[in-house]
Design a protein around this motif. Structure first.
Motif, PDB file in Angstrom:
ATOM      1  N   LEU A  53       0.976  -1.232   0.238  1.00 50.23           N
ATOM      2  CA  LEU A  53       0.009   0.020   0.314  1.00 50.23           C
ATOM      3  C   LEU A  53       0.822   1.362  -0.043  1.00 50.23           C
ATOM      4  CD1 LEU A  53      -2.483  -1.188   2.762  1.00 50.23           C
ATOM      5  CD2 LEU A  53      -3.133  -0.961   0.469  1.00 50.23           C
ATOM      6  N   VAL A  54       0.568   2.452  -0.755  1.00 51.96           N
ATOM      7  CA  VAL A  54       1.174   3.378  -0.605  1.00 51.96           C
ATOM      8  C   VAL A  54       0.240   4.605  -0.401  1.00 51.96           C
ATOM      9  CG1 VAL A  54       1.152   3.719  -3.308  1.00 51.96           C
ATOM     10  CG2 VAL A  54       2.948   5.000  -1.846  1.00 51.96           C
ATOM     11  N   GLU A  55       0.377   5.508   0.271  1.00 49.45           N
ATOM     12  CA  GLU A  55      -0.648   6.521   0.590  1.00 49.45           C
ATOM     13  C   GLU A  55       0.131   8.008   0.894  1.00 49.45           C
ATOM     14  OE1 GLU A  55      -2.852   8.211  -0.144  1.00 49.45           O
ATOM     15  OE2 GLU A  55      -4.698   7.402   0.490  1.00 49.45           O
ATOM     16  N   SER A  56      -0.475   9.233   0.729  1.00 47.61           N
ATOM     17  CA  SER A  56       0.079  10.269   1.167  1.00 47.61           C
ATOM     18  C   SER A  56      -0.429  10.914   2.317  1.00 47.61           C
ATOM     19  CB  SER A  56      -0.168  11.480  -0.066  1.00 47.61           C
ATOM     20  OG  SER A  56      -0.159  12.613   0.626  1.00 47.61           O
ATOM     21  N   SER A  57       0.157  11.119   3.389  1.00 45.75           N
ATOM     22  CA  SER A  57      -0.635  11.601   4.636  1.00 45.75           C
ATOM     23  C   SER A  57       0.204  12.363   5.249  1.00 45.75           C
ATOM     24  CB  SER A  57      -0.924  10.058   5.488  1.00 45.75           C
ATOM     25  OG  SER A  57      -1.283  10.544   6.832  1.00 45.75           O
ATOM     26  N   SER A  58      -0.485  13.405   6.468  1.00 43.15           N
ATOM     27  CA  SER A  58      -0.050  14.334   7.218  1.00 43.15           C
ATOM     28  C   SER A  58       0.403  13.616   8.497  1.00 43.15           C
ATOM     29  CB  SER A  58      -0.597  15.454   7.333  1.00 43.15           C
ATOM     30  OG  SER A  58      -1.872  15.342   7.756  1.00 43.15           O
ATOM     31  N   LYS A  79       4.997   8.997  -8.897  1.00 45.92           N
ATOM     32  CA  LYS A  79       6.513   8.621  -9.133  1.00 45.92           C
ATOM     33  C   LYS A  79       6.809   7.349  -8.813  1.00 45.92           C
ATOM     34  CE  LYS A  79      11.046  10.086  -9.308  1.00 45.92           C
ATOM     35  NZ  LYS A  79      11.922   8.927  -8.414  1.00 45.92           N
ATOM     36  N   LEU A  80       6.370   7.052  -7.151  1.00 46.81           N
ATOM     37  CA  LEU A  80       6.639   5.722  -6.828  1.00 46.81           C
ATOM     38  C   LEU A  80       5.977   4.543  -7.604  1.00 46.81           C
ATOM     39  CD1 LEU A  80       6.707   6.514  -2.918  1.00 46.81           C
ATOM     40  CD2 LEU A  80       8.473   5.832  -4.272  1.00 46.81           C
ATOM     41  N   CYS A  81       4.454   4.840  -7.807  1.00 52.12           N
ATOM     42  CA  CYS A  81       3.703   3.766  -8.338  1.00 52.12           C
ATOM     43  C   CYS A  81       4.151   3.407  -9.893  1.00 52.12           C
ATOM     44  CB  CYS A  81       2.104   4.371  -8.267  1.00 52.12           C
ATOM     45  SG  CYS A  81       1.445   4.385  -6.889  1.00 52.12           S
ATOM     46  N   GLU A  82       4.664   4.475 -10.608  1.00 49.23           N
ATOM     47  CA  GLU A  82       5.148   4.659 -11.861  1.00 49.23           C
ATOM     48  C   GLU A  82       6.390   3.316 -11.778  1.00 49.23           C
ATOM     49  OE1 GLU A  82       6.111   8.203 -13.303  1.00 49.23           O
ATOM     50  OE2 GLU A  82       4.078   8.622 -13.571  1.00 49.23           O
ATOM     51  N   GLU A  83       7.013   3.771 -10.695  1.00 50.15           N
ATOM     52  CA  GLU A  83       8.512   2.908 -10.523  1.00 50.15           C
ATOM     53  C   GLU A  83       8.323   1.484  -9.985  1.00 50.15           C
ATOM     54  OE1 GLU A  83      10.934   5.569  -8.288  1.00 50.15           O
ATOM     55  OE2 GLU A  83      11.446   6.884  -9.996  1.00 50.15           O
ATOM     56  N   ASN A  84       7.119   1.293  -9.379  1.00 57.41           N
ATOM     57  CA  ASN A  84       6.727   0.117  -8.669  1.00 57.41           C
ATOM     58  C   ASN A  84       5.383  -0.446  -9.054  1.00 57.41           C
ATOM     59  OD1 ASN A  84       9.035  -0.089  -6.574  1.00 57.41           O
ATOM     60  ND2 ASN A  84       8.508   2.065  -6.593  1.00 57.41           N
ATOM     61  N   ALA A  85       5.319  -1.231 -10.027  1.00 59.26           N
ATOM     62  CA  ALA A  85       4.119  -1.764 -10.573  1.00 59.26           C
ATOM     63  C   ALA A  85       2.942  -2.422  -9.751  1.00 59.26           C
ATOM     64  CB  ALA A  85       4.359  -2.553 -11.723  1.00 59.26           C
ATOM     65  N   GLY A  86       3.761  -2.940  -8.621  1.00 62.54           N
ATOM     66  CA  GLY A  86       2.938  -3.579  -7.510  1.00 62.54           C
ATOM     67  C   GLY A  86       2.310  -2.824  -6.565  1.00 62.54           C
ATOM     68  N   TYR A  87       2.625  -1.537  -6.356  1.00 66.47           N
ATOM     69  CA  TYR A  87       2.088  -0.615  -5.490  1.00 66.47           C
ATOM     70  C   TYR A  87       0.654  -0.118  -5.814  1.00 66.47           C
ATOM     71  CZ  TYR A  87       6.800   0.615  -3.425  1.00 66.47           C
ATOM     72  OH  TYR A  87       8.013   0.395  -2.636  1.00 66.47           O
TER      73      TYR A  87
END
Length: 329
Positions: free
Chosen positions: A65-70, A133-141
């Motif tokens: 999982l990847v997410e933006s969070s404060s 950018k992370l999702c482009e570089e890591n297809a499984g994210y």
């Protein structure tokens, strides 16, 4: 009777309210959402969003999982990921508290800290760009994208809204903080459809662009945005109150003087609710505010004299976020 659980997601206190009359001097009940293992209301949206991705087949065992969070959503997703066997990557920025970063890392999360804001989208815009950018570089994210994910507000439509309505069937006004606007949209939709007589008042941070105002400097993570969330629909809010960060800090300090250690988002909501009730309230009015978080993650910011004086301008200092101790990008 003892409560026994086998998963941290199985525990959340849903019916605790604080009568703020003695603490704040207004007729207001505060729904405390911080009594779970994540320490904030974000656990509800985190569970809902992850479950939706699982149903869609996007998330499989061992996924990332990847997410933006404060801060608060990152902590909540760290717990969800750990309990379900997923990896989690959080993209935050230098305003995120040290305690929140360390909590995410302790739970196995990988934390990326954005050091400079985007010229137009601020820190949030820079964080989202890094997630892409992370999702482009890591297809499984798998990016949950809480700002555009309808499961964010559906979690509160299903839980938070009905909980308030059950506890206060004669409710007149409900105060809800506006961050990603998941809580605001979920509760507002629930009351619009089921109890349309309830007034929904959004509480936003001064400097936030959510309701169309120009962007301004914000130092306290949580409420407010520098990029308007796609899930937001202003028509569901009957009114909006803006709160300066100095007032957030003062309210947190006032509440802690009565033994209630709440977070910055809670201080903002209570301050806004008090101001609105002072202007519009009636003696017979039943008012509830939603407290998103507890204060443990804010001990080195809001509850630190040096940091707080920098925000309030008490010593003339120009406030800057403290150095992050996690991975900078």
């Amino acid at each position: 009777m003892a409560v026994i659980i086998t998963n941290p997601l199985d525990f959340n206190v849903e019916d605790l309210y604080v009568d703020l009359w003695q603490s704040v001097g207004c007729r207001l009940y505060l729904k405390c959402e911080g009594f779970n293992f994540a320490g904030s209301i974000k656990i509800k949206a985190a569970v809902e969003m992850v479950a939706a991705k699982e149903r869609e087949g996007r998330l499989r065992p061992g996924g990332t999982l990847v997410e933006s969070s404060s801060g608060n959503m990152g902590v909540a997703l760290s717990i969800v990921a750990a309990s379900k066997g997923y990896r989690f990557v959080c993209v935050t920025d230098v305003r995120c508290t040290r305690a929140a970063r360390l909590t995410m890392e302790a739970l196995g999360g990988e934390v990326h800290v954005i050091g400079e804001p985007d010229a137009e989208g601020g820190y949030l815009g820079a964080r989202i760009a890094h997630v892409r950018k992370l999702c482009e570089e890591n297809a499984g994210y798998v990016w949950l994208n809480q700002y555009a994910n309808s499961a964010n507000w559906r979690g509160h439509y299903r839980t938070t809204g009905p909980e308030v309505a059950k506890a206060f069937p004669e409710l007149d006004v409900l105060f809800i903080g506006a961050g990603t606007t998941g809580t605001l949209m979920g509760c507002a939709r629930y009351f619009r459809e089921n109890h349309p007589g309830v007034t929904i008042v959004a509480v936003d941070a001064a400097g936030s662009v959510t309701f169309g105002r120009p962007p301004g400097r914000r130092m306290i993570p949580g409420l407010g945005t520098s990029v308007r969330p796609p899930i937001f629909d202003a028509s569901y809010a009957d009114d909006v109150v803006y709160v300066e960060e100095a007032e957030t800090i003062r309210m947190c300090r006032r509440l802690v003087g009565h033994g209630y250690l709440f977070g910055g988002s809670t201080g903002t909501v209570v301050s806004g609710a008090r101001d609105w009730l002072t202007a519009h309230g009636r003696d017979d009015m039943t008012a509830v505010a939603i407290s998103p978080d507890l204060g443990g993650n804010y001990l080195d910011t809001i509850y630190d004299e040096v940091w707080a004086s920098g925000v309030t301008g008490a010593d003339g200092a120009t406030a800057r976020p403290g150095p992050a101790e996690s991975r900078h990008v």
